[in-house]
Design an enzyme around this catalytic site. Structure first.
Site, PDB file in Angstrom:
ATOM      1  N   PRO A  30      68.059 -30.326  75.541  1.00  0.00           N
ATOM      2  CG  PRO A  30      67.044 -32.244  76.382  1.00  0.00           C
ATOM      3  CD  PRO A  30      68.014 -31.153  76.741  1.00  0.00           C
ATOM      4  CB  CYS A  31      65.104 -26.842  72.947  1.00  0.00           C
ATOM      5  SG  CYS A  31      66.364 -26.492  71.734  1.00  0.00           S
TER       6      CYS A  31
END
Length: 161
Positions: free
Chosen positions: A125-126
């Site tokens: 989850p950047c």
């Protein structure tokens, strides 16, 4: 290297192109196409499962992913990506937070560089990384998608267990 397979998924915010081997997903990236294209008729189970889990995420029924995936990178990049997985659903962190998690507060720029090399959008989850000032920072899929993903997760935070 083993044969690679591609599959497109039409998400609410654009086409995601997924790439895998017979048993491992290597890439999930937004692409600039108006609609999905058929890449191959033969789609391995891991890619079908990836597509199903992404669909569940966008429907608000999933917040973690369980299919087999792998990112190739340096040990530092791997550590950054592992740290991204520690950011809870619907929460955010900064590059500085990740550098501190890695016990290397001077590595803020290197964390940003590793974050930008993440090829597993949404799964790693950047999109949950924001600036220290609370503002949105770069996202390979575009800032509007990043904002959408963050709002999507916040709206579901209480609904998904």
């Amino acid at each position: 290297m083993s044969k690679l397979f591609k599959l497109d998924y039409e998400s609410p915010i654009g086409v995601l192109e997924m790439v895998s081997s017979e048993d491992t997903v290597y890439s999930i990236m937004f692409v600039d196409r108006l609609s999905a294209i058929e890449h191959q008729r033969e789609i391995p189970a891991v890619l079908q499962d990836c597509c199903t889990q992404l669909h569940e995420y966008f429907l608000g029924k999933r917040k973690t992913f369980t299919f087999a995936y792998k990112l190739n990178g340096t040990p530092f990049q791997q550590a950054v990506w592992d740290s991204l997985l520690q950011i809870p659903f619907a929460k955010t962190a900064s590059y500085r937070d990740i550098a501190n998690m890695l016990q290397n507060e001077k590595a803020v720029r290197a964390v940003g560089s590793a974050n930008g090399r993440n090829k597993l959008s949404i799964i790693i989850p950047c999109h949950r990384i924001i600036g220290t000032n609370g503002k949105l920072t770069g996202y390979a899929g575009g800032l509007w998608r990043k904002e959408w993903l963050l709002n999507h997760e916040k709206s579901l935070k209480e609904l998904i267990v």
